[in-house]
Design an enzyme around this catalytic site. Sequence first.
Site, PDB file in Angstrom:
ATOM      1  N   ASP A 144       0.854  -1.174   0.000  1.00 24.36           N
ATOM      2  CA  ASP A 144       0.000   0.000   0.000  1.00 24.36           C
ATOM      3  C   ASP A 144       0.902   1.239   0.000  1.00 24.36           C
ATOM      4  O   ASP A 144       2.066   1.169   0.402  1.00 24.36           O
ATOM      5  CB  ASP A 144      -0.892  -0.023   1.249  1.00 24.36           C
ATOM      6  N   ASP A 404      -1.405  -0.834   6.210  1.00 28.07           N
ATOM      7  CA  ASP A 404      -1.610  -0.287   7.547  1.00 28.07           C
ATOM      8  C   ASP A 404      -3.070  -0.031   7.888  1.00 28.07           C
ATOM      9  O   ASP A 404      -3.394   0.267   9.026  1.00 28.07           O
ATOM     10  CB  ASP A 404      -0.838   1.029   7.702  1.00 28.07           C
ATOM     11  N   ASP A 408      -6.685  -2.650   3.784  1.00 29.24           N
ATOM     12  CA  ASP A 408      -5.634  -3.581   3.366  1.00 29.24           C
ATOM     13  C   ASP A 408      -5.846  -4.977   3.943  1.00 29.24           C
ATOM     14  O   ASP A 408      -5.168  -5.923   3.525  1.00 29.24           O
ATOM     15  CB  ASP A 408      -4.255  -3.064   3.810  1.00 29.24           C
TER      16      ASP A 408
END
Length: 547
Positions: A144, A404, A408
């Site tokens: 990410d 995080d 995700d």
Amino acid sequence: MGVISPTETLSSGSTCKQGEAEAVVISTGSHTFFGRAAALVGQNDDTTGHLQKILSQIGSFCLVTIAIFVLAEILVLYAGFHYQYRRGLNNILVLLIGGIPIAMPTVLSVTLAVGATQLAKYKAIVTRITAIEELAGVTILCSDKTGTLTTNKLTIDRDSVKTYSHFSSEEVTLLAAYASRTENQDAIDMAVVSASGDPAAARKGIRLLDFKPFNPVDKRTEITFREESSGVLKRVSKGMTGIIIDLCTRNKSNELEAALERDVEEYARRGLRALAVAYEEVPGDDPQAEGNGFELVGLLAIFDPPREDTKQTIEDALALGVRVKMVTGDQLAIAKETGRRLGLGDKMYPAKVLQDGPSSRTNHSNLDEVILDADGFAGVFPEHKYEIVRRLQALGHLVAMTGDGANDAPALSRANVGIAVEGATDAARGAADIVLTEPGLSTIVHAIRQSRIIFQRMRNYSIYACAVTIRIVVCFAVLAFTYKFDFPPFMVLIIALLNDGTIMTLSVDRVLPSNTPDAWDLTEIFSLAVAYGLYLTASTYVCFFTC
């Protein structure tokens, strides 16, 4: 949230900061945006138990080898030598007791546990111990962007400041800091004040007379202050470029508007947000009086900067044979700019490609080729990240995923190795296999190297375990066939215990990590095991013959 149109669809979990509206609920539970993401977390898939599958194949090799020689002993000893039932059974027990690698679960568990302890020293907490073995074979690292590759803190790019007056870029940045709040700051005000170098400079040398904070209608902030050195009243405003240019009357022209539009478009192509700054002087001593007219003095670029160690981490990962792909929910231009700054590349694709497939303008014949060739994807939703990981796994890759946020979590759960970075949400940590406890991604490179050391130890043990099986079953079968030798089962048990106790030291064996992703080459392992096993058989036979 911004202004909502009558036809717009709101996702579950959206927050209305101001106003009210009537709405119709069209989805609930797992059919909502958040619900779909939650449903993907923890779904059953065929990627679990990678190590168990490998160990099962190694165990099968040993058992098949034992079965062949047990069957041979039954035929030779009973049919050929006419052994009594008890005598023949003792010889068969020798193969069963000595050949089965009973210490395999213990040795591998100790090896992985020692590795998990070593990873903890690098601030990486392992929540699924078998993930260590899979991390050694990871070939693709999906990450990410926001909060993982970047700091998730807006920053002013001081090298990209545009000026349109006699003010320098440093003076424009300082004027923008004047027009920012120094308390109860939002993200943009905090970034502007920090860009001036010293946060105290935002109020140094001036006396605040009036301040108008940002609001969704005006879309700008404004400060009126008295400059202590000259006593002159001045006014500064910062905000959206369209709003600010409409305020400016002193230096506004077609040429200036064209230049501003070009600069804003350049920022947009690079994924940077633009913040315009205007300035005017106020005659007299009344802070509420009209000024002499605003003039456009500069344009600031706002972006989410990469972490300091991210670029080096990516280079280190590439050197270890691990390709890095960025998956982000941000716009395509922002993804390309971040990829350029990090050295990832700019072959970024929008999430639409994942739904519609490759366009005719590309050289890719199917979606799998696009995903494999891409440096990253932008504008993706949780289900898109999940699909990217799933397709890469279907192509034969072991995939690690870093993130995080709760968005995700599905991809972290699906990946062979899910890694939650420092500051991750509880949802991300719960779905991850490894949790980092300090900022930055450099820990991942340490973890990859350490996991490859652990993999080498496990590989060495697997060869040794198979070799010992070959040695015992072949050696004692040949001795039984040649000399009608009877070896007490209890003595074989002693040999097995001594072997297993010795090879437990492999959990701290000194090995070098490989420079490429590791993979279980069972053909090589079995070939080496047979070679070593026959060598040990020959040496044991020579020793017996000599004695």
